[in-house]
Scaffold this motif. Structure first.
Motif, mmCIF file in Angstrom:
data_model
loop_
_atom_site.group_PDB
_atom_site.id
_atom_site.type_symbol
_atom_site.label_atom_id
_atom_site.label_comp_id
_atom_site.label_asym_id
_atom_site.label_seq_id
_atom_site.Cartn_x
_atom_site.Cartn_y
_atom_site.Cartn_z
ATOM 1 N N VAL A 43 -5.884 8.553 -6.127
ATOM 2 C CA VAL A 43 -4.621 8.605 -5.384
ATOM 3 C C VAL A 43 -4.904 9.282 -4.055
ATOM 4 O O VAL A 43 -5.591 10.301 -4.007
ATOM 5 C CB VAL A 43 -3.575 9.430 -6.170
ATOM 6 C CG1 VAL A 43 -2.385 9.783 -5.286
ATOM 7 C CG2 VAL A 43 -3.108 8.670 -7.402
ATOM 8 N N SER A 44 -4.423 8.710 -2.950
ATOM 9 C CA SER A 44 -4.513 9.423 -1.680
ATOM 10 C C SER A 44 -3.401 8.952 -0.763
ATOM 11 O O SER A 44 -2.784 7.907 -1.004
ATOM 12 C CB SER A 44 -5.891 9.222 -1.033
ATOM 13 O OG SER A 44 -5.808 8.315 0.032
ATOM 14 N N GLU A 45 -3.161 9.728 0.282
ATOM 15 C CA GLU A 45 -2.090 9.348 1.212
ATOM 16 C C GLU A 45 -2.545 8.234 2.142
ATOM 17 O O GLU A 45 -1.746 7.715 2.926
ATOM 18 C CB GLU A 45 -1.602 10.566 1.993
ATOM 19 C CG GLU A 45 -2.698 11.223 2.804
ATOM 20 C CD GLU A 45 -2.388 12.698 3.089
ATOM 21 O OE1 GLU A 45 -3.073 13.283 3.946
ATOM 22 O OE2 GLU A 45 -1.460 13.241 2.430
ATOM 23 N N GLU A 46 -3.810 7.868 2.053
ATOM 24 C CA GLU A 46 -4.346 6.814 2.910
ATOM 25 C C GLU A 46 -3.961 5.444 2.343
ATOM 26 O O GLU A 46 -4.268 5.142 1.184
ATOM 27 C CB GLU A 46 -5.877 6.947 2.921
ATOM 28 C CG GLU A 46 -6.580 6.201 4.028
ATOM 29 C CD GLU A 46 -8.089 6.442 3.919
ATOM 30 O OE1 GLU A 46 -8.822 5.453 3.892
ATOM 31 O OE2 GLU A 46 -8.509 7.619 3.801
ATOM 32 N N ALA A 47 -3.311 4.609 3.120
ATOM 33 C CA ALA A 47 -2.940 3.268 2.650
ATOM 34 C C ALA A 47 -4.199 2.424 2.467
ATOM 35 O O ALA A 47 -5.092 2.460 3.314
ATOM 36 C CB ALA A 47 -2.007 2.597 3.646
ATOM 37 N N GLY A 48 -4.280 1.692 1.381
ATOM 38 C CA GLY A 48 -5.458 0.862 1.128
ATOM 39 C C GLY A 48 -6.520 1.589 0.317
ATOM 40 O O GLY A 48 -7.709 1.285 0.419
ATOM 41 N N THR A 49 -6.100 2.557 -0.499
ATOM 42 C CA THR A 49 -7.070 3.334 -1.297
ATOM 43 C C THR A 49 -7.687 2.484 -2.413
ATOM 44 O O THR A 49 -8.898 2.436 -2.567
ATOM 45 C CB THR A 49 -6.370 4.558 -1.928
ATOM 46 O OG1 THR A 49 -5.770 5.322 -0.883
ATOM 47 C CG2 THR A 49 -7.346 5.409 -2.711
ATOM 48 N N THR A 50 -6.843 1.827 -3.177
ATOM 49 C CA THR A 50 -7.332 1.065 -4.340
ATOM 50 C C THR A 50 -7.832 -0.302 -3.886
ATOM 51 O O THR A 50 -7.163 -0.985 -3.122
ATOM 52 C CB THR A 50 -6.195 0.880 -5.368
ATOM 53 O OG1 THR A 50 -5.668 2.158 -5.696
ATOM 54 C CG2 THR A 50 -6.681 0.173 -6.626
ATOM 55 N N PRO A 79 0.824 -1.203 0.000
ATOM 56 C CA PRO A 79 0.000 0.000 0.000
ATOM 57 C C PRO A 79 0.862 1.258 0.000
ATOM 58 O O PRO A 79 1.957 1.260 0.577
ATOM 59 C CB PRO A 79 -0.804 -0.102 1.315
ATOM 60 C CG PRO A 79 -0.765 -1.537 1.683
ATOM 61 C CD PRO A 79 0.520 -2.081 1.154
ATOM 62 N N ASN A 80 0.360 2.255 -0.694
ATOM 63 C CA ASN A 80 0.986 3.585 -0.692
ATOM 64 C C ASN A 80 2.336 3.671 -1.391
ATOM 65 O O ASN A 80 3.030 4.686 -1.264
ATOM 66 C CB ASN A 80 1.152 4.114 0.751
ATOM 67 C CG ASN A 80 -0.002 5.033 1.125
ATOM 68 O OD1 ASN A 80 -0.859 5.311 0.281
ATOM 69 N ND2 ASN A 80 -0.035 5.483 2.357
ATOM 70 N N ALA A 81 2.710 2.646 -2.124
ATOM 71 C CA ALA A 81 3.987 2.705 -2.839
ATOM 72 C C ALA A 81 3.922 3.702 -3.995
ATOM 73 O O ALA A 81 4.949 4.113 -4.535
ATOM 74 C CB ALA A 81 4.357 1.318 -3.360
HETATM 75 K K LIG Z 1 -2.920 5.275 -1.232
#
Ligand SMILES: [K+]
Ligand SMILES: Nc1nc2c(ncn2[C@@H]2O[C@H](COP(=O)(O)OP(=O)(O)OP(=O)(O)O)[C@@H](O)[C@H]2O)c(=O)[nH]1
Ligand SMILES: [Mg+2]
Length: 438
Positions: free
Chosen positions: A241-248, A222-224
Motif C-alpha cells: 500500500v502506498s500513496e503513490e498512484a500505480g503501486t500495484t 489507482p489509489n482508490a
Molecule cells: K497506491
C-alpha cells in the motif's frame, strides 16, 4: 488393471504421525493377514496384534470380508505407529505375499465404483471431501459422497425411462393415430416438469462456487484503496500500500474463508489511461482477470469518485464499494443507483457488511440444509446435453421415432453423470484426483 490383484497402500498421508493406516484390498487379503498377524480377526472388530514375524510393530487389525467393505472386496486395515520406518516395513511385508502390489492413487475408490459401492458423483464427492478446506465445502462434499446428486440424477433418469417406454410403446401402434397421440401427451407430461427441474438445477451455480471458491477481483482507479481493502479482508499485509498512484502491478491473490465459504480474492492494478509500459501491462492483467471473475468488487474513492467500471467489466456482476468514507461520503444522489457498500479500509467501518455480502454470494445461504447443487463442469456438460435433447423433444415438431430418440439421448447423458454408461474416458481423470490409499 486386474481386479485379481490385491492392492496395498498407506492411507493416512506422509508421516510421521501417532498412527498410520495401511489398507489392503483384494482376494489375497485373508492370506496377507494370515502371514502378518496369524489368525484372521473377527469381521469389523479391532484386535490388537503383533504385525509380522518377527514383529515389525504392534497395532490394531481390522478385517472386512467382501462384500461389506469400502471396495466391495475382501479388505483389511492395519493401524500401526506412524513412522516412515514402520509404515515402510509393514507395506513391504504385505508386498512379500504373492499376488499383492502397491495401489496407484484412487485405486480403492475405483474398485468401490466398479463394484457398485459408489456411483461417479459419490466418488467425486469423496475426492472433494478429502480436499475440503472450509466448513461449507465439507458439508456439500459429504452430502454428495452420500448420494445427494446420485439420488437426484437417478430419479430423473427413472422418469425419463418411463417417458421413453411410453414413446416406444406408441411406436408399436404407429398406425393407430389416437394411441400414438395419447402416449405422446403422456410422455410430454413427464418430460415438461423434468425439463423445468433440470433448467433450475443448471441455473444454480452455488455448488460450483462453493467447490471452486467464489472468484472476486478488486478493481478500480489507482489509489482508490484496493490493496488496503485486500489487506483488511485478508488480515495481513499481502499487498503493498502506498500513496503513490500505480503501486500495484501484478495480480495478488489471497484465499479467504468467509463463514465457511471459500473466496479467492485478487487485488489488481488501478485502471487508468496512458502511463508506462509496465503499468499498462498491469492494467491489461487487471482487466483480463476481472473479466474472468465471478464478481468484480469496484472500489470507488470517496474523495475522487469514479462511479462505474469500464465497459467490459460493467457487464459483469459488480459489487460497489465506496472507500475512504472516513473522509466523508458524497451526496446520495450521486450513487443511489449503484447502492454502494460504504466503508473505510483504514478504520474498518463497513467491512463486516462487505464480508457478509461476499459470503452470501459465495454460497453461505445455500450450503448445507438439504440444498442440492451440481458441483463440477462435468455435471454441467452432461446436464446441458440432456436438457438440449429434452428441449428438442418438447418444442420441435418431430416424428415419434425422433422424439423417442431424443429421450434416449437425454437418458444416456444422465446415465453418464452417475457412471452407469460409457464413462471410460473420464474415469482416469476422476480417480487421479485422489491421493494414494484412497
Ligand atoms: K497506491
Ligand atoms: N483515509 C483513508 N485512506 C485510505 C483508505 N484506504 C486506503 N487509503 C490510503 O489511500 C492510499 C492508496 O491506497 P492503496 O491501497 O495503495 O490504493 P490502491 O487502490 O491499491 O492503489 P494502486 O495499487 O496504486 O492502484 C494509501 O495512502 C492508503 O493509506 C481509507 O479507507 N481511508
Ligand atoms: Mg494497489
Amino acid at each position: 488393471m486386474s481386479v485379481d490383484d490385491t492392492i496395498v497402500a498407506p492411507a493416512s498421508g506422509a508421516g510421521p504421525s501417532a498412527v498410520a493406516v495401511i489398507r489392503i484390498s483384494g482376494p489375497r487379503t485373508r492370506a496377507v493377514l494370515e502371514v502378518l498377524v496369524g489368525r484372521v480377526p473377527r469381521p469389523r472388530q479391532a484386535s490388537l496384534r503383533d504385525i509380522g514375524s518377527p514383529a515389525l510393530d504392534r497395532g490394531l487389525v481390522l478385517w472386512f470380508p467382501a462384500p461389506k467393505s469400502f471396495t466391495g472386496e475382501d479388505m483389511a486395515e492395519l493401524q500401526v505407529h506412524g513412522s516412515r520406518a514402520v509404515v515402510q516395513a509393514v507395506v513391504e511385508a504385505v508386498l512379500a505375499v504373492e499376488g499383492t502390489r502397491l495401489a496407484e492413487p484412487g485405486a480403492f475408490a475405483r474398485r468401490a465404483f466398479e463394484n457398485g459401492k459408489l456411483d461417479l458423483t459419490e466418488v467425486e464427492g469423496l475426492a472433494d471431501l478429502i480436499n475440503a478446506e472450509t466448513e461449507a465445502q465439507r458439508r456439500q462434499a459429504l452430502a454428495q459422497s452420500e448420494g445427494s446428486l446420485r439420488r437426484l440424477y437417478e430419479g430423473w433418469r427413472a422418469e425419463l425411462l418411463q417417458a421413453q417406454a411410453l414413446m416406444e410403446a406408441g411406436l408399436d401402434f404407429a398406425d393407430e393415430a389416437d394411441v400414438a397421440l395419447d402416449v405422446g401427451v403422456k410422455a410430454s407430461a413427464i418430460v415438461a416438469p423434468l425439463l423445468q427441474s433440470i433448467e433450475a438445477h443448471l441455473a444454480d451455480r452455488s455448488g460450483e462456487r462453493l467447490r471452486d471458491g467464489l472468484r472476486v477481483v478488486i478493481a478500480g482507479p489507482p489509489n482508490a484503496g484496493k490493496s488496503s481493502l485486500l489487506n483488511a479482508l485478508a488480515k495481513r499485509d499481502a499487498a503493498i500500500v502506498s500513496e503513490e498512484a500505480g503501486t500495484t502491478r501484478d495480480v495478488i491473490e489471497v484465499h479467504l474463508d468467509l463463514g465457511g465459504c471459500p473466496v479467492i480474492l485478487a487485488d489488481t492494478a488501478g485502471i487508468r489511461a496512458g502511463r508506462g509500459e509496465v503499468e499498462q501491462e498491469g492494467i491489461r492483467r487487471a482487466l483480463a482477470r476481472a473479466e474472468d471473475a465471478d464478481l468484480v468488487l469496484w472500489v470507488i474513492d470517496a474523495t475522487d469518485p469514479v462511479w462505474a467500471p469500464p465497459a467490459p467489466l460493467a457487464a459483469k456482476d459488480v459489487v460497489f464499494a465506496l472507500n475512504k468514507s472516513d473522509w466523508g461520503v458524497p451526496p446520495a444522489h450521486n450513487h443511489a443507483a449503484i447502492n454502494p457498500l460504504i466503508l473505510s479500509a483504514k478504520t474498518g467501518a463497513g467491512l463486516e457488511a462487505l464480508i457478509d455480502r461476499l459470503a452470501d454470494l459465495a454460497g453461505a445461504e445455500s450450503a448445507g440444509s438439504g440444498h442440492i447443487s451440481l458441483t463440477r463442469t462435468r455435471h454441467r456438460t452432461e446436464l446441458v446435453s440432456s436438457r438440449d435433447a429434452l428441449q428438442r423433444f418438447v418444442s420441435h415438431d418431430l416424428s415419434p421415432e425422433l422424439k423417442a430418440e431424443e429421450l434416449r439421448i437425454a437418458a444416456r447423458h444422465l446415465g453418464r453423470l452417475t457412471g452407469l454408461i460409457d464413462v471410460e474416458e473420464v474415469l482416469g481423470a476422476i480417480f487421479a484426483e485422489f491421493c494414494i490409499g484412497k
